[in-house]
Design a protein around this motif. Structure first.
Motif: not given
Ligand SMILES: [Mg+2]
Ligand SMILES: Nc1ncnc2c1ncn2[C@@H]1O[C@H](COP(=O)(O)OP(=O)(O)O)[C@@H](O)[C@H]1O
Lengths: 316, 234
Positions: B46-48, B90-92, B167-169
């Motif tokens: 997903k993130s990729t 970002f997820q992070e 939107a990542d997570e």
């Molecule tokens: Mg991810």
């Protein structure tokens, strides 16, 4: 613009200036924050620049003096016909001494020449066995500085046409030696200067790289959000510029201090030789040039360090 | 003028250097103004996928087209402009810890460099008001709760009013009430005409909202379907 079809907002005037002011000030405060590392770098840069700068100052100020001294040592030797009587030789000397191009004339009798030659170690023995004195009477003609500057050839030709003169030799040995020496000194200075300049740039580059290392996350986020390489790079280039500039300023202070400390003893030394030479502190233009060189070196060093690093940090 | 599609992926594959394949032969199309979920287990890619669309990574095969422009033909120097045109969460999180909330949100505008200080102030205030953080301008991210930090990230992603929001997570480690609130924000952007792509590994979040869902499994797109709203999900 890829995803946005709406018109871009107008670019406010002075944006370029604002951007650079931001980067410049950010670099300055980063430097102020990392006092010790920054200070060490500035000092290393200062020493690296001060050494060739001081030698340059010394060389440029003493070259003229040395040329004057060498000129005084440049003489024209007039060899008179053997058997010329001392009175005739002295009369000729007086006549020549009256010329405008001539500062002084010394008469060296064959006896004096032999004594001088005997004084020189290696020649004492062979000369003792000679029955006759082999030396001709000699006039040593010292030209005026103006005549020296115009070249000694015309004067030498005129002297050669005088009655009773057998041979003329121009002794330019000292002036030639000096020019050769100055050329070597200039080359050495150039090589030393280039090597130390490169060292200064590398030291700055390394310091900037360390700053960069500590800001990896900030740089990464800026890149992710679409910061251009130029934008991300700019504060670090300014950091390099500041380091180089401060280093150059300290170098200038070092050189000025060295000149100040040397001025009195050098003046005393010159006075002992009957001269009035004194070292002058390097001027403002000179300091500005040094600052420019320092800033440029710092910028270049930072540029090299940052470019490689940024490329490695962004895959796309 | 709107392009015919906002995102197109044609047989997209991604293999990280030294790693295994993160994406394989992924093809789909997202129209302008759509709201689409991307789901799948952790490590599904997903993130990729989002990173390829935002051009944070380049695909190793296939072609990504965003707003009618093929990204594989985009020269290096145009990459930043592409990233700036997109809003990404970002997820992070990736907030800058030494900067205040205000400075974090202002960063995309600073990077674009085409707004005056007054415009920047206005836009940052507006964005912070929209995510309900108007009073927190001077805080550092560490002084905020997880939900508040997430909302700072959202404000940063929309402050320059992008047409495409990734939107990542975004609800990663938030409680359901907070997650719901965040999703409400995305729906509001969607209603304002923004194309929204939300990656989440949490199916219950999708079930509460319903809509188009792309499902990834070990790097492959295994499903592209409409999920109905399921009432009574916690
Ligand atoms: Mg991810
Ligand atoms: N920068 C990277 N380098 C190497 N492998 C990566 C990198 N990012 C992700 N991967 C790998 O790619 C696969 C997909 O990761 P990711 O896209 O983050 O999945 P998801 O977001 O669905 O959890 C995983 O196997 C992960 O380990």
């Amino acid at each position: 613009m890829t995803a946005g079809a709406r018109p871009r907002p107008r670019r406010p005037r002075g944006r370029w200036l604002r951007e650079h002011r931001r980067a410049c000030l950010a670099a300055w405060s980063a430097l102020a924050g990392a006092r010790l590392a920054g200070l060490m770098t500035v000092l290393v840069v200062a020493v690296a620049l001060a050494l060739p700068a001081a030698l340059g100052v010394l060389l440029s100020q003493t070259a003229g003096l040395a040329r004057g001294l060498a000129g005084e040592l440049s003489r024209i030797a007039l060899f008179l016909e053997p058997g010329t009587r001392p009175e005739a030789a002295r009369a000729l000397a007086e006549r020549v001494a009256a010329w405008a191009e001539v500062a002084a004339v010394d008469y060296v009798s064959p006896k004096q020449a032999l004594a001088e030659a005997r004084r020189l170690a290696g020649l004492a023995e062979p000369l003792r066995v000679l029955e006759d004195n082999p030396f001709p009477p000699l006039l040593l003609v010292s030209p005026t500085p103006e005549a020296l500057a115009r070249g000694l050839e015309p004067l030498a030709r005129r002297l050669g046409r005088l009655p009773g003169v057998e041979d003329v030799q121009v002794e330019l040995v000292w002036a030639e030696r000096l020019e050769a020496f100055l050329e070597v000194a200039r080359r050495v200075l150039l090589i030393l200067g280039l090597a130390l300049a490169a060292a200064a740039a590398l030291v700055v580059g390394n310091t900037v790289r360390l700053t960069l290392e500590g800001r990896r996350e900030e740089i990464a986020v800026m890149r992710l959000l679409g910061g251009t390489e130029a934008y991300v790079r700019r504060p670090y280039l300014y950091e390099g510029l500041w380091l180089g500039l401060l280093g150059a300023m300290v170098a200038w202070a070092l050189v000025a201090g060295a000149v100040w400390a040397l001025a009195a003893p050098v003046a005393r030394l010159a006075a002992l030789y009957g001269g009035s030479f004194s070292l002058r502190p390097p001027g403002v233009a000179w300091g500005a040039a040094l600052a420019g060189v320092g800033a440029l070196l710092g910028w270049a060093g930072a540029w090299l360090a940052v470019r490689a690093q940024l490329r490695r940090m962004d895959p796309a | 003028m709107q392009p015919a599609s906002m995102i197109e992926c044609h047989g997209v594959g991604k293999r990280y250097p030294g790693g295994r394949e993160a994406l394989r032969e992924v093809s789909f199309r997202v129209g302008p103004g759509e709201f689409v979920f991307v789901t799948g287990h952790s490590g599904a890619g997903k993130s990729t996928l989002l990173k390829l669309v935002a051009l944070l990574e380049r695909p190793t095969s296939g072609r990504v087209v965003v707003a009618g422009r093929s990204l594989d033909r985009l020269p290096r120097r145009e990459v930043p402009a592409h990233r700036r045109a997109i809003g990404m969460i970002f997820q992070e999180g990736r907030l800058l810890p030494e900067r205040t909330v205000y400075e974090n949100v202002a960063l995309p505008l600073e990077l674009a460099g085409c707004w005056s200080a007054r415009e920047i102030r206005h836009r940052v205030r507006t964005a912070l008001e929209r995510v309900g953080l108007a009073g927190k301008e001077r805080c550092r991210p560490v002084e905020l709760s997880g939900g508040e930090q997430q909302r700072v990230g959202i404000a940063r992603a929309v402050v320059h009013r992008p047409r495409l929001l990734l939107a990542d997570e975004p609800t990663g480690n938030l409680d359901p009430a907070m997650a719901w609130e965040i999703m409400g924000l995305f729906l509001a952007f969607h209603r304002a005409g923004v194309t929204v792509l939300v990656a989440t590994h949490d199916p219950s979040l999708i079930r509460r909202l319903g809509g188009r869902v792309l499902t990834l499994q070990e790097g492959q797109l295994v499903d592209d379907a409409w999920w109905p709203v399921v009432e009574g999900v916690p």
